[in-house]
Design an enzyme around this catalytic site. Structure first.
Site: not given
Ligand code: GUN
Length: 289
Positions: A51, A95, A118
């Site tokens: 990211k 996350q 998200d």
């Molecule tokens: N963990 C696995 N995929 C994601 C996601 O798309 N967003 C977040 N915040 N955590 C994750």
């Protein structure tokens, strides 16, 4: 045809970079995404690094805040509230998964809806299901993008989604339905799953089990979208939920792991961050499309 999410996301990111390059002059700054990582799970560390790298490519400011597993729920919620109040922060992402002593739903609810890149906040989820303007969750959004870019007709097709999570299964089923597919949601307990999946013209698999979908479960010409990210128990390599070697010759379109859905998820996160930034700068009509 193997769809490369890597190539498509690279193209979309370079288009976004060109757009973001004009922001300092227009708005006085670039979009700012804050990512919070609790603990040091290797998969989460790798996602968060991806990211940050994508943010750099697009020209988005990225702040990654790392906290130890021992952080209390109160302290984490306090940090989120502080970021909610920060005028210079456009997107907040915590996350997942989180340590067991921290409530994921409390964390998701505490992130301001307008900064929820998200698309996990209950108000965003409700807006999605009511066909109101909302932030679309990144993986489902990326999947629809890939299907469209590959020229797959969704309207009128029979789609089967295996998996019913809030992050992928349920929202991807909803987006396919909105594109006028007829959608069945299945899961690991679905009886006689192979006879159902063989009817699928579009099969989306998000169950998190290596090679869960075997060759006999897929019909000739099907479109197969593999959302799984697993370790192959034999080779230790990254693999999807689909037995790629067995299914690739049968499928008309298939996504690889790695290099399929994963890069599209991150690409849509960048897009969501830009949308939240533009909304804060008064461009609500962009998100209401
Ligand atoms: N963990 C696995 N995929 C994601 C996601 O798309 N967003 C977040 N915040 N955590 C994750």
């Amino acid at each position: 045809m193997v769809i490369s999410g890597k190539e498509l996301s690279a193209r979309l990111k370079s288009e976004m970079a060109a757009e973001v390059a004009g922001f300092p002059e227009k708005y006085g700054r670039v979009p700012h995404l804050v990512v919070i990582l609790v603990g040091d799970d290797p998969a989460s560390v790798s996602y968060v690094t991806g990211k940050a790298k994508a943010s750099q490519t697009v020209g988005i400011k990225n702040t990654t805040i790392r906290k130890p597993d021992s952080i209390s729920e109160d302290e984490l919620l306090g940090l989120i509230r502080q970021l909610n109040d920060d005028e210079e922060v456009d997107g907040i992402l915590v996350q997942l998964p989180l340590p067991a002593h921290i409530s994921e739903s409390k964390v998701i609810e505490t992130i301001d809806k307008s900064k929820d890149v998200d698309g996990f906040h209950p108000l965003n989820v409700a807006a999605l299901w009511q066909k109101q303007p909302c932030t679309l969750p990144c993986t489902p959004k990326g999947i629809i993008r890939m299907l469209k870019a590959a020229g797959v007709e969704i309207k009128g097709r029979r789609a089967v989604v295996i998996g019913r999570s809030n992050i992928v299964g349920l929202p991807v089923a909803k987006l396919l339905l909105d594109e006028n597919a007829t959608v069945t949601i299945a899961h690991s307990k679905t009886k006689d799953l192979p006879s159902l999946t063989r009817q699928a013209e579009i099969l989306v698999v998000a169950i998190g089990r290596p090679k869960f979908v075997t060759g006999d479960m897929v019909s000739e010409g099907a479109v197969v979208i593999d959302v799984g990210v697993n370790r192959d128990p034999e080779t230790g390599k990254l693999c999807g939920d689909v037995d790629f070697a067995a299914i690739e010759p049968k499928a008309s379109v298939i996504t690889p792991v790695p290099g399929g859905v994963g890069p599209m998820t991150i690409c849509c996160l960048m897009e969501n961050t830009i949308e939240c930034f533009l909304k804060r700068h008064g461009y609500s009509e962009i998100c209401a499309e």
